[in-house]
Structure formats: C-alpha cells, structure tokens
Design a protein around this motif. Structure first.
Motif, short mmCIF file in Angstrom:
data_model
loop_
_atom_site.label_atom_id
_atom_site.label_comp_id
_atom_site.label_asym_id
_atom_site.label_seq_id
_atom_site.Cartn_x
_atom_site.Cartn_y
_atom_site.Cartn_z
N ALA A 19 0.83 -1.20 0.00
CA ALA A 19 0.00 0.00 0.00
C ALA A 19 0.86 1.25 0.00
N ARG A 20 1.96 1.25 0.74
CA ARG A 20 2.87 2.39 0.76
C ARG A 20 3.45 2.64 -0.63
N VAL B 85 4.37 8.45 3.85
CA VAL B 85 3.11 8.10 3.17
C VAL B 85 2.05 7.75 4.19
N ARG B 86 2.38 6.91 5.16
CA ARG B 86 1.43 6.47 6.16
C ARG B 86 1.05 7.62 7.08
N GLN C 260 2.22 1.79 -3.51
CA GLN C 260 1.16 2.27 -4.40
C GLN C 260 0.83 3.73 -4.13
N GLN C 261 0.82 4.13 -2.89
CA GLN C 261 0.49 5.51 -2.56
C GLN C 261 1.61 6.47 -2.95
N GLN D 219 -1.78 9.98 5.83
CA GLN D 219 -3.13 9.45 5.50
C GLN D 219 -4.17 10.09 6.41
N SER E 29 2.18 4.75 -7.62
CA SER E 29 0.93 4.59 -8.37
C SER E 29 0.34 3.23 -8.05
N PRO E 30 -1.00 3.09 -8.11
CA PRO E 30 -1.60 1.77 -7.93
C PRO E 30 -1.15 0.77 -8.99
#
Length: 288
Positions: free
Chosen positions: A209-210, A284-285, A212-213, A288, A216-217
């Motif tokens: 998830a990190r 990134v986290r 991708q964020q 959020q 990009s996904p």
C-alpha cells in the motif's frame, strides 16, 4: 539445460547458472479472449478462493514449478486482497513450502510474483509462482552465509508492523526495494504460527500500500520469499525468513533500465537514495 528436462548450463567464465527452457516459448502471453485463471477458465474450471496447480510450461522438470492464484477477481491486486485475503495466500504458500520441501529432489523452495507488464508478467490475473530448486541458488546461499538479518538502522526503517520490520536495503540494484522480516528469527513460512502469519499478512499489505500511494496503484514490482533451504546442512541453520519487493520504476511511470555498464560488470547505479526512499515511504502512512 537443452530442454526443460536437462541439467542447467553454467557459464564457465562467470559461474552463472542458465536454465535453457525452449518449451516456455509457447506459453500464453497476455491473452485477450479468455483468461485461463478466471473461474471457468482452463486452469480454474471450478469456483475458488485461492488455488495452486502445476505449471503447464515449467522452467524446471518433475513438477517442480507451480502457479498460485490469489483471487478469482481478474482485476484484483495483492494489496487489494486486504489482510484476510493475504493470509489465505500465505497459508497456501506455507502448505506448498512444506509439501515441496519434503521431496528428495528439492533443496530450496522459492515463492515469487511478477506484477505488471514492465517486469514480464504474461497474464494480468493476480497470481504468483513457486519454483522448487534441486540445488540452493547462489544468491540464496550468499545471503544465508552472510547472516542476513532485518535492518535496524533507523534511517532505512519504513515500518514496524506487529513484530515484522519493513526496511529499505542499503544497496539494491533496483531503485525501489523493500525487505520484510519477522523480528524473531524464523526459517520458513510453514514455521510461522497463526499470530505470526496474521502479522506477516498485515506487513505485506502495509508495504504494498505504501508503494502504491507513493508511486501509483499500477506500479510494477517483483516480490519473492527468501526461505531456509530444505537441506539439513549446518550452514543453513541460521537462515532468516524474509520477503523482498523491488520495482524498476525510479519515478511514477518512469522505468529505470538496467544498462550495459551494469550487466557487463554486475555493478549497479541506483538513482534513488535508499535513506530518502525510506523516509518517503514512512511519510506516506503519516499523511493518510
């Protein structure tokens, strides 16, 4: 080897092992009509949650190559599975590790995923593979011999998730690279207890998830699991289970190519500073 049933060839000047597998030229490449991994397809005629089967186009003989399907949803990603879905995949990985590891002709079980066309995925459906080697690959042997363990340097640390550490390696051939490992040494996936498997699933989802964020996904990546070889050799006793995730992207939708100076020397030039990548992934986290 000359075919998928012969012995690997070894470059006499470098020691590089090469498996010559001409039969794999006939495997499907991004089929546009019917996906063989969707329910009702060639490899999944019946409904499933997760599934494994022998690879029809194996890179090695004697049914030592398998395919693992993560989800019946063709559009799903590993990160999209969530912790519960990732745990299902982990349980299947662990059971196949145990089964293949009992074979007399297997010395190392490698679990891996190629996600995205930039890293050579030939079918878009979420899946991975397992190769059961009849020897211990040189890179695996080197990591064990050098006593690989989770990084403790704070500048390379990305996250700590329920007893698992995610960090950026000090020196990687790939611009984006992560290593995940339990803080307590475990050798193989099948040795993880229930709690440890839940934690592993959570750490995997967190790491993907990190990525991708931050990028990009659709970020392409390669993921593999480093496990203790299945031999009983003393030099393998201290192996530490870990998962590596790498991507050839150096920026969003910008592919970093491995070039002649690197391939010819086996020395690499990384445009991303590991400590800065770690900090960005940590942030990134927090944002959020």
């Amino acid at each position: 080897m000359t075919t998928s049933s012969g012995a690997p060839r070894v470059d006499p000047s470098t020691g590089t092992v090469v498996h010559v597998v001409g039969a794999r030229q006939n495997r499907p490449n991004l089929p546009t009509d019917v996906c063989p991994f969707c329910v009702g397809g060639l490899e999944a005629p019946e409904p499933y949650s997760v599934k494994w089967f022998p690879n029809r186009w194996p890179a090695m003989p004697n049914e030592r190559c398998e395919v693992v399907l993560y989800s019946p949803d063709h559009q799903q990603t590993f990160a999209g599975l969530g912790v519960r879905g990732a745990r299902e995949v982990l349980d299947l990985w662990a059971s196949r590790t145990a089964a293949l590891g009992q074979r007399d002709d297997v010395e190392h079980v490698l679990i891996f995923e190629n996600r995205g066309r930039d890293v050579g995925a030939t079918i878009d459906h979420p899946h991975g593979q397992i190769y059961a080697f009849d020897h211990v690959p040189a890179r695996t042997a080197a990591r064990v011999a050098n006593n690989w363990a989770p990084k403790t340097a704070s500048e390379l640390l990305v996250a700590e998730v329920e007893g698992w550490t995610t960090s950026v390696p000090l020196a990687s051939a790939y611009p984006v690279a992560l290593e995940l490992a339990p803080q307590i040494r475990v050798g193989t996936l099948d040795e993880l207890n229930n709690e440890q498997r839940d934690a592993c699933a959570a750490a995997l989802i967190d790491a993907l998830a990190r990525m991708q964020q931050l990028f990009s996904p659709t970020i392409p990546y390669m993921l593999w699991v480093n496990q203790r070889p299945t031999t009983n050799r003393p030099e393998h006793e201290n192996a530490w289970l870990n998962i590596e995730i790498v991507s050839p992207w150096r920026a969003n939708n910008v592919l970093r190519y491995i070039a002649a100076a690197e391939v010819s020397t086996n020395e690499y030039f990384n445009p991303l500073i590991p400590e800065e990548l770690a900090r960005s992934l940590r942030d990134v986290r927090a944002s959020q």
